[in-house]
Write a protein that holds these residues in place. Structure first.
Motif, short mmCIF file in Angstrom:
data_model
loop_
_atom_site.label_atom_id
_atom_site.label_comp_id
_atom_site.label_asym_id
_atom_site.label_seq_id
_atom_site.Cartn_x
_atom_site.Cartn_y
_atom_site.Cartn_z
N LEU A 29 0.83 -1.20 0.00
CA LEU A 29 0.00 0.00 0.00
C LEU A 29 0.86 1.26 0.00
O LEU A 29 0.68 2.15 -0.84
CB LEU A 29 -0.92 0.00 1.23
CG LEU A 29 -1.68 1.31 1.47
CD1 LEU A 29 -2.77 1.50 0.43
CD2 LEU A 29 -2.26 1.35 2.87
N PHE A 30 1.81 1.31 0.93
CA PHE A 30 2.65 2.51 1.05
C PHE A 30 3.62 2.63 -0.12
O PHE A 30 4.00 3.75 -0.50
CB PHE A 30 3.39 2.50 2.39
CG PHE A 30 2.48 2.75 3.56
CD1 PHE A 30 1.77 3.95 3.66
CD2 PHE A 30 2.32 1.80 4.55
CE1 PHE A 30 0.93 4.19 4.73
CE2 PHE A 30 1.47 2.04 5.63
CZ PHE A 30 0.77 3.23 5.71
N ALA A 31 4.01 1.49 -0.71
CA ALA A 31 4.88 1.55 -1.88
C ALA A 31 4.13 2.16 -3.06
O ALA A 31 4.64 3.06 -3.75
CB ALA A 31 5.37 0.15 -2.24
N ALA A 32 2.88 1.69 -3.28
CA ALA A 32 2.08 2.22 -4.39
C ALA A 32 1.77 3.69 -4.18
O ALA A 32 1.88 4.52 -5.10
CB ALA A 32 0.79 1.42 -4.52
N THR A 33 1.40 4.04 -2.96
CA THR A 33 1.10 5.44 -2.64
C THR A 33 2.36 6.30 -2.72
O THR A 33 2.33 7.42 -3.21
CB THR A 33 0.50 5.55 -1.23
OG1 THR A 33 -0.60 4.66 -1.11
CG2 THR A 33 0.01 6.97 -0.96
N GLY A 34 3.47 5.73 -2.24
CA GLY A 34 4.72 6.47 -2.24
C GLY A 34 5.20 6.84 -3.63
O GLY A 34 5.73 7.93 -3.84
N ILE A 35 5.00 5.92 -4.59
CA ILE A 35 5.40 6.22 -5.97
C ILE A 35 4.62 7.42 -6.50
O ILE A 35 5.18 8.33 -7.12
CB ILE A 35 5.16 4.98 -6.86
CG1 ILE A 35 6.14 3.87 -6.48
CG2 ILE A 35 5.32 5.35 -8.34
CD1 ILE A 35 5.85 2.55 -7.15
N PHE A 36 3.32 7.43 -6.22
CA PHE A 36 2.49 8.53 -6.68
C PHE A 36 2.91 9.84 -6.02
O PHE A 36 3.02 10.88 -6.68
CB PHE A 36 1.02 8.24 -6.37
CG PHE A 36 0.07 9.28 -6.89
CD1 PHE A 36 -0.41 9.21 -8.19
CD2 PHE A 36 -0.34 10.33 -6.09
CE1 PHE A 36 -1.27 10.17 -8.69
CE2 PHE A 36 -1.20 11.30 -6.57
CZ PHE A 36 -1.67 11.21 -7.87
N VAL A 37 3.16 9.80 -4.70
CA VAL A 37 3.58 11.00 -3.97
C VAL A 37 4.92 11.50 -4.51
O VAL A 37 5.12 12.71 -4.68
CB VAL A 37 3.70 10.69 -2.46
CG1 VAL A 37 4.36 11.85 -1.72
CG2 VAL A 37 2.32 10.42 -1.87
N LEU A 38 5.83 10.56 -4.81
CA LEU A 38 7.14 10.95 -5.33
C LEU A 38 7.01 11.65 -6.69
O LEU A 38 7.62 12.71 -6.91
CB LEU A 38 8.03 9.70 -5.49
CG LEU A 38 9.42 9.93 -6.08
CD1 LEU A 38 10.24 10.85 -5.16
CD2 LEU A 38 10.14 8.60 -6.27
N PHE A 49 1.04 15.32 -1.41
CA PHE A 49 0.41 14.04 -1.10
C PHE A 49 -0.62 13.66 -2.16
O PHE A 49 -0.81 14.36 -3.16
CB PHE A 49 -0.23 14.10 0.30
CG PHE A 49 0.78 14.25 1.39
CD1 PHE A 49 1.55 13.17 1.79
CD2 PHE A 49 0.99 15.48 2.01
CE1 PHE A 49 2.50 13.29 2.79
CE2 PHE A 49 1.94 15.62 3.00
CZ PHE A 49 2.70 14.53 3.40
N VAL A 50 -1.30 12.54 -1.93
CA VAL A 50 -2.24 12.02 -2.92
C VAL A 50 -3.34 13.02 -3.22
O VAL A 50 -3.69 13.27 -4.36
CB VAL A 50 -2.85 10.69 -2.43
CG1 VAL A 50 -3.94 10.21 -3.38
CG2 VAL A 50 -1.77 9.63 -2.30
N GLN A 51 -3.89 13.61 -2.17
CA GLN A 51 -4.97 14.58 -2.38
C GLN A 51 -4.65 15.88 -1.67
O GLN A 51 -4.49 15.90 -0.45
CB GLN A 51 -6.31 14.04 -1.87
CG GLN A 51 -7.45 15.03 -2.09
CD GLN A 51 -8.76 14.53 -1.51
OE1 GLN A 51 -8.81 13.52 -0.85
NE2 GLN A 51 -9.83 15.27 -1.74
#
Length: 247
Positions: A29-38, A49-51
């Motif tokens: 979860l945090f890996a997928a979210t982290g890629i987007f945040v990066l 952040f995501v939103q």
């Protein structure tokens, strides 16, 4: 919504004493979210952040003018509120998210009774067909489709049957898929904390359908049909759709 639901999933996995599964789930979860945040952070040149603007969503559902809906549509009033918030937050050297959150928390602390009423109202409105469309949805969906009209007929009976299904499964101690219950609780919690509208509660629909199916299984078919008619008739004769067309 995603983060809260994911944490509830992880808690359920841990409750079943599956620590490795919980660790893998959270890591993915945090890996997928982290890629987007990066990617977002690199694009904007700052931590993103995501939103963004989450503080405004909280303020929209918890302020003196809050009515439990996504009441401010993108437009003149929306820009006016954000412009004022931007000026004030720049003056104080804080983010607009923090500005909106502070206003909301001050309102809740000073008006606990009204805030509690607002939470209860949003909890009820979560099941109401009027929130099938949100203020931010494309105008074509609102004005040139029958989504709201169809919602009058179909949404309310399903929501009522879902509530009946939740009650019956708890009463009969029926073992329901925990995943569906977790999603429903997570999405409901987010709606009650912020604002209520169709696009925010869509992830809960599969769970609602499941509990509605349990209700149909336990309630005699004649009673089920009667519930649907009782819900649909008042919805059909309401003038909500007419008022929406006039806006």
């Amino acid at each position: 919504s995603m983060l809260l639901t994911a944490l509830l999933f992880a808690a359920e996995i841990l409750r079943e004493k599956r620590k490795k599964c919980a660790a893998v789930f959270l890591a993915l979860l945090f890996a997928a979210t982290g890629i987007f945040v990066l990617v977002q952070s690199v694009h904007y040149g700052k931590l993103t952040f995501v939103q963004a603007n989450g503080g405004f969503n909280f303020y929209l559902g918890n302020s003196a003018d809050a009515d439990g809906t996504c009441r401010l549509r993108p437009g003149l009033e929306w820009r006016k509120v954000h412009l004022a918030a931007g000026k004030e937050s720049a003056k104080r050297g804080i983010s607009t998210d923090r500005f909106f959150l502070e206003k909301s928390l001050n309102y809740i602390v000073r008006n606990p009774g009204k805030a509690l009423y607002g939470f209860c109202r949003k909890a009820v409105m979560f099941f109401h067909y009027r929130e099938l469309i949100s203020g931010a949805d494309p105008s074509g969906l609102v004005y040139r489709t029958k989504t709201v009209s169809c919602g009058k007929i179909f949404t309310l009976p399903i929501m009522v049957l879902s509530l009946a299904g939740i009650f019956l499964t708890c009463r009969k101690r029926e073992k329901v898929p925990v995943d569906f219950a977790v999603v429903l609780i997570g999405v409901m919690a987010v709606n009650i904390l912020t604002v209520t509208s169709g696009r925010y509660r869509i992830p809960a629909y599969p769970s609602l359908y499941l509990f509605a199916a349990y209700a149909v299984m336990y309630i005699p078919i004649k009673v089920t049909a009667m519930i649907s008619v009782i819900c649909a008739v008042p919805a059909l004769v309401s003038d909500y759709g007419k008022n929406l067309d006039q806006e």
